[in-house]
Write a protein that holds these residues in place. Structure first.
Motif, PDB file in Angstrom:
ATOM      1  N   PRO A   1      42.152 -71.223   6.852  1.00 35.28           N
ATOM      2  CA  PRO A   1      42.341 -72.660   7.082  1.00 35.28           C
ATOM      3  C   PRO A   1      42.845 -72.959   8.491  1.00 35.28           C
ATOM      4  N   LEU A   2      42.462 -74.117   8.994  1.00 32.92           N
ATOM      5  CA  LEU A   2      43.030 -74.643  10.237  1.00 32.92           C
ATOM      6  C   LEU A   2      44.515 -74.894  10.021  1.00 32.92           C
TER       7      LEU A   2
ATOM      8  N   LYS B   1      43.913 -74.023  18.961  1.00 28.95           N
ATOM      9  CA  LYS B   1      43.613 -75.299  18.293  1.00 28.95           C
ATOM     10  C   LYS B   1      44.906 -75.996  17.872  1.00 28.95           C
TER      11      LYS B   1
ATOM     12  N   TYR C   1      45.916 -79.718  19.043  1.00 28.57           N
ATOM     13  CA  TYR C   1      46.125 -80.788  18.062  1.00 28.57           C
ATOM     14  C   TYR C   1      47.514 -81.389  18.136  1.00 28.57           C
TER      15      TYR C   1
ATOM     16  N   ARG D   1      53.081 -78.090  12.100  1.00 25.90           N
ATOM     17  CA  ARG D   1      53.978 -78.393  10.967  1.00 25.90           C
ATOM     18  C   ARG D   1      53.811 -77.380   9.832  1.00 25.90           C
TER      19      ARG D   1
ATOM     20  N   ARG E   1      48.294 -76.370  11.518  1.00 23.41           N
ATOM     21  CA  ARG E   1      48.968 -77.243  12.478  1.00 23.41           C
ATOM     22  C   ARG E   1      50.389 -76.724  12.661  1.00 23.41           C
TER      23      ARG E   1
ATOM     24  N   THR F   1      48.675 -78.724   5.960  1.00 23.41           N
ATOM     25  CA  THR F   1      48.387 -80.063   6.484  1.00 23.41           C
ATOM     26  C   THR F   1      46.923 -80.439   6.290  1.00 23.41           C
ATOM     27  N   CYS F   2      46.051 -79.441   6.337  1.00 22.04           N
ATOM     28  CA  CYS F   2      44.621 -79.717   6.216  1.00 22.04           C
ATOM     29  C   CYS F   2      44.224 -80.054   4.781  1.00 22.04           C
ATOM     30  N   GLY F   3      45.145 -79.917   3.831  1.00 20.54           N
ATOM     31  CA  GLY F   3      44.845 -80.242   2.444  1.00 20.54           C
ATOM     32  C   GLY F   3      44.596 -79.007   1.590  1.00 20.54           C
ATOM     33  N   GLN F   4      44.263 -77.903   2.240  1.00 20.02           N
ATOM     34  CA  GLN F   4      44.082 -76.650   1.491  1.00 20.02           C
ATOM     35  C   GLN F   4      45.440 -76.088   1.097  1.00 20.02           C
TER      36      GLN F   4
END
Lengths: 406, 406
Positions: A143-144, A306, A310, A148, A146, A43-46
C-alpha cells in the motif's frame, strides 16, 4: 597494556577482547523486533492485518517513562542510528555523531528508540515482505503510505514499550515531517518536537527531483512494474541513477567543489588522447549509486519519495499551518543549514513563523555549513551545541541511572 | 480584413495563402548542407576523413563580408535557430526571439549563420551517420569531440562562405564556450565575442548532474554500449530521464514553483484513496523527457555533455584565464541571469574579471530573471535591450541592403 608477544602476531583475534568502542559510543547494540497482530488502518483506506517493526534502543527507560526519545529516520535511513552491531563493524549507526553518552541526544539521560519505518527494507514490513494474503512478496502491491501512517505505527510501538509520552520526537528531513505530524496527531504524547532540515511541504523543484529519480527506477526494464522479485531481477541501474540524483542534491555546490573540484580520477587531460577522461566526482557518484542499489529496495525508494512528496502539514487544516500547529501543545526546536538547497532555511523559517503565529514556544537555529542537506548528519560545533543545550534543558521526571558521568 | 464567408469556415487552408509570418520573423528558411572532403584532425588525435555540416543563414552578407554573425548552439540545440521550415510550422527556430528584422540580432544589418555542430543529430556528421570505413553507423565509435573541434569545423564553414572575420560569434551556455574558444584560437577572425550564461569551466556539481544524466542513458539495457542502432533498439527510457534531470536544473526553483506549485494533474488528495496522486510537475517532466527522447540521439547527448565537462578555457594557458584571454583581440559582451544556478552569475563574473585583468574591452550585464538557465532563450526586456544596443554599435564596413526598415 604491553603488546602481545611476537609469536601471537598472526593469531586470530581473541573473542573476549576488551570493548574497543569509544567512550561516547552506545557500544554494541542488538536490533529488536515486534510483531503487531492488531490490524493497522492506513490513510489510503487499506488495512495491514499484521506487521513487524524492527527497532533499536539506547540508554535506559526511567521509572516513570519520562525520558524516552523517538528518532524518525529520513528517506534512506533505518533503525540502526547509533552504536555497532558487531565488534568488527567499521561504521557505527547513521546518527552516531549525535546519539551516545555525553552527545547531544545523551543516552546517560535519555532512553532512545530508533525504528525502521513501515514500508522500509531493513526488517520492518515493506514491499519485500511476504503478503500474508498471497504468500508472495508484496512488491508493487504494497500500500501507498503517508507520513501519518508511520506516526500511527510508531505510536503502537510506543504502547508496547510502555511510553505514554515522548520527552522528544526528533527527525531530520523526512524525519522532521514525522516529528511535526506527531505534534498534531498525538499532542498529549509529545513534549518536545525537534525538526531539522525539514519542510511543511516540498517545493515543485523538490518533487521534480524525486520524480526524475523514480522515473530512473520505473523505466529500468528490470523493474517489471515493481514486481522484479517475482521475475528474479532487480532494477539496479535505475536505483543507482536515482541515488546519484539524490546524492548530488543533498550536497551543496560549494561543498562538492571543495571536495572534488575538477580533479581527475587518474592521469591528466591530453590533446591527442581518445580515452574517456573521468573526474573524481564521476567515479564517486557511480560508486555511491552502485553501492546503494545493492542494499536498498527499489519499491521502498519509490514509497519513501512519494510519502515525501505527498506530505503537506496543513492540508487537513484548510491549508493554514497556523491552524495546524494550534493542535500541538509541545515545545519546538527548528534547525536549518545555510547551504541546504533542497530543504532550505526559508522552509524552516516558514515553520517557525507558523509556530509563532500559533503562539507555540519555538527555538530556531540557522547553522552555517557548506555541506548542504547532508549537514544534519555531520559534525558541526554550533549545531551540536544548540542541540545539546536544548535537550539538556528538557525536564525528565525520574532520572535514569547514568552508567557513566555525562 | 473581413471574416471568411460562412461556407468557407471548414474549408482546408488555401495553399498559396499570403505569408502569415510576423513582420519581425526571418520567415521561411531552408537548411543548407556543405560536405567537407578535406580531412579534419580532431583534438583527440583521430581524423575525420570527410564530414557534413548542416546550417541555415538569415539576412544578407554584405560586399566586404563584414556583417557576418556566427550562432553557436548549446547542448540540445541545432542549426534551426530562427524562422520557419514550413508554412504550417507551429514553432519557429529555437532563438527566434532574438534573431530577425529589428530583433537584437538584426537580420536587416547582419548575415547570421547557424549550424548543427559536428557530433550532432540534426543533419551534421555525428554518431548516427555512416562511418565511411565500415559502412555502418558510427555509434559508440564516433570520436570524442572537444569544443575546439567545433570551432575548427566552424572555421571551415566560414571559409566556404567567404567569411574571413566574424562581426560577432555568439553563444549561450555550451555555445558561449565555443564563442570564447573562437576568441583564443582565431583572434584575427572575431571582432566581437558574446558569451551568455556560460562558464570558463564547469563546477563539480555541474559535472555531477551531467554524469547522472549519462548514467541514466548508459545503464539503460537498450543502450548496448552506444551501439543501439545495430541492435535495432533505443535507450529512450534512459534518455528521457537524462532530459528530466537537465530540465529541472535549467529552471530555477522559484520559477518552477510559480509555474507548477504543488498543483495536481487532476482530482485532489483524499484520505482513503490508494490511487497514485500525480502533481502537474511530474506529468510535465515526463512529457518533456519522453518527447526529447523521440527526437534526440543518445550518443550525441553523451558527446555534448562530455564536451561541456571537458571544457576548461585556460587548461593550455597554465590554468590562468588571464593568460588565455591575452590571446584574444576582440571586444566582449558577457551576460548572466540572476536565478541561473547551473551557470550562475558568479561564473560570468569570473570571465569578466579575467578579461579586465587581461585588459580586454568587456561589457557585462547581470539580468534579473526567474527562469534559471533557460532565461537565455526567453523574452526579457532588459536582456533584449542590452543585447540590441551592443549589436547596434557594431561597426559594419559596407552596409547590407536592408529589406525593410529596422
Amino acid at each position: 597494556m604491553p603488546n602481545s608477544p611476537s609469536n601471537d602476531v598472526d593469531a586470530p583475534p581473541v573473542t573476549e577482547q576488551p570493548c574497543r568502542f569509544p567512550d561516547d559510543s552506545v557500544g554494541l547494540v542488538t536490533p529488536q523486533i515486534h510483531h503487531f497482530t492488531n490490524p493497522l488502518l492506513l490513510t489510503c483506506g487499506q488495512t495491514l492485518s499484521e506487521f513487524t517493526l524492527i527497532y533499536e534502543t539506547y540508554g535506559r527507560l526511567n521509572a516513570d517513562a519520562s525520558n524516552a526519545i523517538l528518532i524518525c529516520h529520513a528517506l534512506s535511513g533505518h533503525h540502526h542510528a547509533a552504536g555497532f552491531h558487531d565488534q568488527n563493524d567499521k561504521k557505527p549507526g547513521w546518527w552516531d555523531q549525535y546519539i551516545g553518552p555525553g552527545k547531544p541526544i545523551d543516552t546517560n539521560r535519555f532512553f532512545v528508540v530508533s525504528l525502521n519505518n513501515l514500508g522500509g527494507c531493513h526488517g520492518s514490513t515493506g514491499p519485500t515482505s511476504i503478503n500474508p494474503d498471497t504468500g508472495e512478496p508484496w512488491g508493487s502491491g504494497f500500500p501507498l503510505l503517508r507520513v501519518r501512517d508511520w506516526v500511527n505505527s510508531q505510536a503502537r510501538l510506543a504502547d508496547t514499550l510502555g511510553i505514554q509520552c515522548w520527552a522528544a520526537v526528533i527527525g531530520g528531513s523526512l524525519g522532521g515531517m514525522q516529528a511535526m505530524r506527531w505534534s498534531l496527531e498525538y499532542p498529549d504524547r509529545v513534549r518536545h518536537c525537534i525538526v531539522i532540515a525539514s519542510s511543511m511541504k516540498l517545493t515543485a523543484q523538490n518533487i521534480a527531483f524525486n520524480e526524475a529519480a523514480r522515473s530512473a527506477i520505473t523505466s529500468d526494464p528490470e523493474f517489471f512494474g515493481g514486481d522484479y522479485l517475482k521475475h528474479h531481477t532487480y532494477p539496479k541501474g535505475g536505483l543507482s541513477v536515482a541515488r546519484m540524483i539524490g546524492h548530488i542534491t543533498y550536497l551543496s555546490g560549494d561543498g562538492m567543489g571543495n571536495k572534488f573540484g575538477r580533479e581527475l580520477k587518474s592521469g591528466s587531460f591530453k590533446q591527442g588522447d581518445n580515452e574517456p577522461v573521468e573526474f573524481q566526482i564521476e567515479s564517486y557518484l557511480r560508486y555511491q549509486g552502485a553501492n546503494f542499489s545493492k542494499s536498498f529496495d527499489a519499491n521502498t525508494y519509490i514509497l519513501m519519495t512519494k510519502a515525501l512528496d505527498y506530505f503537506d502539514l496543513s492540508r487537513e487544516y484548510n491549508d493554514n499551518p497556523v491552524t495546524a500547529f494550534e493542535q500541538s501543545t509541545c515545545n519546538f526546536l527548528v534547525i536549518s543549514f545555510s547551504s541546504d538547497w533542497r530543504f532550505s532555511p526559508e522552509r524552516s523559517r516558514e515553520i517557525v513563523n507558523a509556530l509563532i503565529a500559533a503562539k507555540r514556544p519555538v527555538s530556531y537555529a540557522e547553522i552555517d555549513s557548506q555541506y548542504g542537506h547532508d549537514a544534519f548528519l555531520l559534525p558541526n560545533e554550533r549545531y551540536q551545541t544548540v542541540f545539546s543545550q536544548y535537550l539538556n534543558n528538557i525536564d525528565i521526571g525520574t532520572a535514569s541511572k547514568p552508567k557513566t558521568g555525562g
